[in-house]
Design an enzyme around this catalytic site. Structure first.
Site, short mmCIF file in Angstrom:
data_model
loop_
_atom_site.label_atom_id
_atom_site.label_comp_id
_atom_site.label_asym_id
_atom_site.label_seq_id
_atom_site.Cartn_x
_atom_site.Cartn_y
_atom_site.Cartn_z
N GLY A 160 0.31 -60.32 54.31
CA GLY A 160 -0.05 -58.96 53.93
C GLY A 160 1.02 -58.36 53.03
O GLY A 160 2.17 -58.83 53.00
N CYS A 161 0.67 -57.30 52.31
CA CYS A 161 1.62 -56.68 51.39
C CYS A 161 2.77 -56.00 52.14
O CYS A 161 3.94 -56.23 51.84
CB CYS A 161 0.90 -55.70 50.48
SG CYS A 161 -0.18 -54.51 51.32
N TYR A 162 2.44 -55.17 53.13
CA TYR A 162 3.49 -54.53 53.91
C TYR A 162 4.38 -55.56 54.63
O TYR A 162 5.61 -55.45 54.59
CB TYR A 162 2.89 -53.58 54.95
CG TYR A 162 2.24 -52.33 54.42
CD1 TYR A 162 2.97 -51.39 53.69
CD2 TYR A 162 0.89 -52.07 54.68
CE1 TYR A 162 2.37 -50.22 53.23
CE2 TYR A 162 0.29 -50.90 54.23
CZ TYR A 162 1.03 -49.98 53.51
OH TYR A 162 0.43 -48.83 53.05
N PRO A 163 3.78 -56.55 55.31
CA PRO A 163 4.63 -57.54 55.99
C PRO A 163 5.56 -58.30 55.06
O PRO A 163 6.67 -58.66 55.45
CB PRO A 163 3.60 -58.48 56.65
CG PRO A 163 2.42 -57.62 56.89
CD PRO A 163 2.36 -56.72 55.68
N THR A 164 5.13 -58.56 53.82
CA THR A 164 6.01 -59.27 52.89
C THR A 164 7.34 -58.54 52.75
O THR A 164 8.42 -59.14 52.83
CB THR A 164 5.34 -59.43 51.53
OG1 THR A 164 4.18 -60.27 51.67
CG2 THR A 164 6.28 -60.05 50.51
#
Length: 315
Positions: free
Chosen positions: A115-119
């Site tokens: 995911g974008c946030y987790p990256t």
């Protein structure tokens, strides 16, 4: 021989960005369905089983359904949905996350795009947990803001089209107020935390771009690590990486603000360590394009690794 690639869901936001990054490559043969056949199960089944690698740009349930259409064991998959990010048997497609992650991706038949946030969050905190500067049982908070493209077509229309259902004039809004965001599980798993982090996402009136922040009270943490120690650990972790960069002390101290759109159109991820050593407080910040390193760029990077191409091709 060119690698045959099929993007299932190429008409969506992520799919279109992946396609634009892959077009014109001589080492790839893109399998395409015209608009009238994109929703045909028979046509999709044929395209999926003709491909060497299928990239799924679909909602979670549709991504799971697409896997059931695979008949040839040799078909490899990159899934950009949330469906398999913590699933057994899937390789997490964040190449810079660990020293052996690229090798795992290269050998995998099933890669799940982060995911974008987790990256951003994992890049900031995982090394500190591994070095025991932040205990695995620590109550972690993650604050973040994304451009509205992260919400897909419906949110894009809500911000851009005055005639769209749910049209909004909001400049900024908090969401996931029930504390049940679908990215929390993967953040906890790949950060190595004992408890789910408290995740506070928000969306602003800009199309793409993202800031992810992890605040830390150093005085409450065990050990005596300071701002420079934290920055050094992160810099050593990502030394030599082409897409992940840690801002220097000089650059960081010269900043008065950070623009969430600062890396738009790239596959880069930049990490900042802002500290106040007098009060022993820290703000870890990640800057990335939610549609770049946070989605389509990362998928292309994973594709390159899986086929043995230069990792930066098309990026």
């Amino acid at each position: 021989m060119a690698t045959r690639v099929f993007i299932d869901g190429e008409a969506g936001t992520t799919g279109l960005q992946i396609r634009s990054r892959l077009e014109g490559r001589a080492d790839l043969h893109m399998i395409r369905l015209d608009e009238s056949r994109r929703k045909s199960e028979a046509a999709r089944r044929e395209a999926i089983n003709e491909a060497d690698i299928v990239i799924l740009c679909l909602p979670d349930a549709a991504a799971v359904e697409a896997l059931s259409l695979i008949e040839r064991r040799s078909v490899r998959v990159i899934d950009a949905s949330t469906a398999h990010r913590t699933a057994r048997g899937w390789t997490y497609g964040f190449p810079e996350m660990a020293r052996d992650q690229r090798e795992a991706i290269a050998e995998s038949r099933r890669v799940t795009n982060p995911g974008c946030y987790p990256t951003g969050a994992i890049a900031l905190l995982r090394p500190l947990v591994q070095h025991r500067l932040v205990p695995a049982g620590w109550p972690v908070t993650i604050n973040a803001v994304s451009g509205y493209s992260g919400g897909g077509k419906s949110l894009i229309q809500a911000f851009e089209d005055p005639q769209a259902p749910g049209h909004t004039r909001d400049n900024f809004r908090l969401y996931a107020l029930g504390l049940g965001h679908k990215h929390v599980a993967e953040m906890q798993q790949y950060m190595g935390l004992h408890h789910p982090p408290l995740f506070a996402p928000s969306v602003g009136r800009f199309a793409q771009g993202m800031l992810v922040e992890v605040p830390l009270q150093l005085w409450a943490l065990p050990g005596a690590a300071g701002t420079d120690d934290i920055r050094r650990i992160l810099a050593e972790t990502y030394a030599g990486d082409r897409f992940v960069e840690v801002a220097s002390k000089e650059e960081t101290e010269a900043l008065a603000s950070i623009d969430p759109e600062g890396l738009n159109g790239t596959n880069r991820l930049k990490l900042f360590v802002f500290g106040n050593d007098k009060d022993r407080q820290l703000r870890l910040v990640a800057l990335l394009d939610n549609l770049g390193k946070g989605a389509s760029g990362q998928a292309v990077q994973n594709l390159n690794i899986m086929i043995g191409a230069d990792e930066a091709t098309g990026l």
